[in-house]
Design an enzyme around this catalytic site. Structure first.
Site, mmCIF file in Angstrom:
data_model
loop_
_atom_site.group_PDB
_atom_site.id
_atom_site.type_symbol
_atom_site.label_atom_id
_atom_site.label_comp_id
_atom_site.label_asym_id
_atom_site.label_seq_id
_atom_site.Cartn_x
_atom_site.Cartn_y
_atom_site.Cartn_z
ATOM 1 N N GLY A 26 32.361 34.025 43.825
ATOM 2 C CA GLY A 26 32.793 34.160 42.442
ATOM 3 C C GLY A 26 34.030 33.333 42.142
ATOM 4 O O GLY A 26 34.910 33.751 41.384
ATOM 5 N N ALA A 27 34.082 32.128 42.719
ATOM 6 C CA ALA A 27 35.298 31.308 42.620
ATOM 7 C C ALA A 27 35.240 30.281 41.496
ATOM 8 O O ALA A 27 36.105 29.409 41.412
ATOM 9 C CB ALA A 27 35.563 30.601 43.949
ATOM 10 N N ASP A 76 23.670 33.504 44.738
ATOM 11 C CA ASP A 76 23.611 34.781 44.029
ATOM 12 C C ASP A 76 23.857 35.868 45.065
ATOM 13 O O ASP A 76 22.996 36.135 45.910
ATOM 14 C CB ASP A 76 22.244 34.961 43.373
ATOM 15 C CG ASP A 76 22.122 36.260 42.572
ATOM 16 O OD1 ASP A 76 22.937 37.179 42.796
ATOM 17 O OD2 ASP A 76 21.198 36.362 41.758
ATOM 18 N N VAL A 77 25.037 36.496 45.023
ATOM 19 C CA VAL A 77 25.418 37.433 46.079
ATOM 20 C C VAL A 77 24.547 38.679 46.106
ATOM 21 O O VAL A 77 24.526 39.399 47.121
ATOM 22 C CB VAL A 77 26.904 37.836 45.961
ATOM 23 C CG1 VAL A 77 27.805 36.624 46.104
ATOM 24 C CG2 VAL A 77 27.178 38.593 44.669
ATOM 25 N N SER A 156 39.391 46.999 42.695
ATOM 26 C CA SER A 156 40.074 47.079 41.410
ATOM 27 C C SER A 156 40.856 48.379 41.334
ATOM 28 O O SER A 156 40.473 49.385 41.962
ATOM 29 C CB SER A 156 39.054 47.041 40.262
ATOM 30 O OG SER A 156 39.655 47.358 39.026
ATOM 31 N N TYR A 169 31.504 50.259 36.377
ATOM 32 C CA TYR A 169 32.398 49.315 37.048
ATOM 33 C C TYR A 169 33.276 50.027 38.072
ATOM 34 O O TYR A 169 33.355 49.617 39.238
ATOM 35 C CB TYR A 169 33.264 48.603 36.014
ATOM 36 C CG TYR A 169 34.306 47.689 36.600
ATOM 37 C CD1 TYR A 169 33.957 46.454 37.122
ATOM 38 C CD2 TYR A 169 35.659 48.064 36.624
ATOM 39 C CE1 TYR A 169 34.918 45.608 37.660
ATOM 40 C CE2 TYR A 169 36.620 47.219 37.154
ATOM 41 C CZ TYR A 169 36.244 45.988 37.667
ATOM 42 O OH TYR A 169 37.206 45.157 38.208
ATOM 43 N N LYS A 173 33.275 49.583 42.184
ATOM 44 C CA LYS A 173 34.463 49.102 42.879
ATOM 45 C C LYS A 173 34.991 50.140 43.876
ATOM 46 O O LYS A 173 35.602 49.778 44.892
ATOM 47 C CB LYS A 173 35.541 48.716 41.873
ATOM 48 C CG LYS A 173 35.243 47.423 41.125
ATOM 49 C CD LYS A 173 35.145 46.229 42.059
ATOM 50 C CE LYS A 173 35.106 44.916 41.312
ATOM 51 N NZ LYS A 173 35.100 43.745 42.230
#
Length: 273
Positions: A26-27, A76-77, A156, A169, A173
């Site tokens: 995701g960089a 695609d992770v 997060s 979300y 996380k």
């Protein structure tokens, strides 16, 4: 002082990761880009895993300007075949992998009773399953190559203190935190550390989208939502992406070799506010 911190953050460099190969998922933008560039400024070579090759090439340019070698891979992770192909390609391009930053993630602000099963599964597919798959296959590669490396998973503060609308979300996380603890225990015999970083409010495109969603739901302007968010932080400004990168570099370097199984808040004091 805070203004100086923000303006100078991009200029910091060192040699703590000299010659090491770090995979950052995701960089293409945001925190992932900030971490990739900060690692390059510490001497690392970077494999960028992302599904947005055009934007990811912008990150690649920044990595090269920072002195690192770089390869951009369309990964695609959430799909295991894509991850295994990506890991193999990364090793072929830049050699043995010494570190991994699992940053790829998605976020939607949706009240739980309005969250569809598909939205719930989407969050877990990318944020939890994706973190698991990349960690699994990179760790297997490290073990095969005899590398005592480091894994850094980006969770997060929403895993512990979520806002309204962060049900899917925050839960996904939180799963990352549990996964990190188990990775640390199970990989310790191979000399591999695993830690998590819990960012607070960071100036990124993802946060900008979240602000727009929250503003639409609340009838506020995005800047008002940001002000309300920052009022819960001890420090009254959002972070810059590379400030998350400073902590990632520590955990990926020799200086972090006695740190494992930890979840570190880099949040301007949000969890203590």
């Amino acid at each position: 002082m805070q203004g100086d911190t923000q303006s100078n953050v991009s200029n910091r460099s060192d040699s703590r990761l000299a010659g090491r190969h770090i995979v950052v998922t995701g960089a293409a933008q945001g925190i992932g880009r900030g971490i990739a560039v900060r690692c390059a400024r510490a001497g690392a070579n970077i494999s960028v895993f992302d599904t947005r090759p055009e934007t990811a090439r912008e990150t690649a340019t920044l990595v090269e300007e920072a002195g690192g070698k770089v390869t951009v891979l369309d990964v695609d992770v959430s799909k295991e075949a894509s991850v295994t192909t990506g890991v193999e390609a990364a090793v072929s391009e830049l050699g043995e992998i010494h570190g991994l930053v699992n940053n790829a993630g998605i976020q939607r602000s949706v009240p739980l009773l309005e969250t569809s099963a598909e939205e719930w599964d989407w969050h877990f597919a990318v944020n939890a399953r994706g973190t698991f798959l990349v960690a699994k296959h990179v760790a297997e590669q490290m073990i095969a190559d005899g590398i005592e490396g480091s894994i850094v998973n980006i969770s997060s503060v929403g895993a512990e203190r979520p806002f309204r609308g962060q049900g899917a979300y925050g839960a996904s996380k939180a799963a990352v935190l549990t996964l990190t603890t188990v990775l640390a225990k199970e990989l310790s015999d191979h000399g591999i550390t695993a830690n998590a970083i819990k960012p607070g409010t960071v100036e990124t495109p993802m946060v900008a989208e979240w602000l727009e969603e929250k503003a639409e739901q609340s009838g506020q302007r995005p800047e008002e939502v940001m002000k309300d968010s920052l009022s819960t932080h001890i420090l009254d400004r959002p972070a810059q992406p590379e400030e998350i990168g400073h902590v990632a570099v520590l955990l990926l370097s020799d200086e972090g070799e006695w740190i494992t199984g930890e979840s570190i808040a880099v949040d301007g004091g949000y969890l203590k506010g």
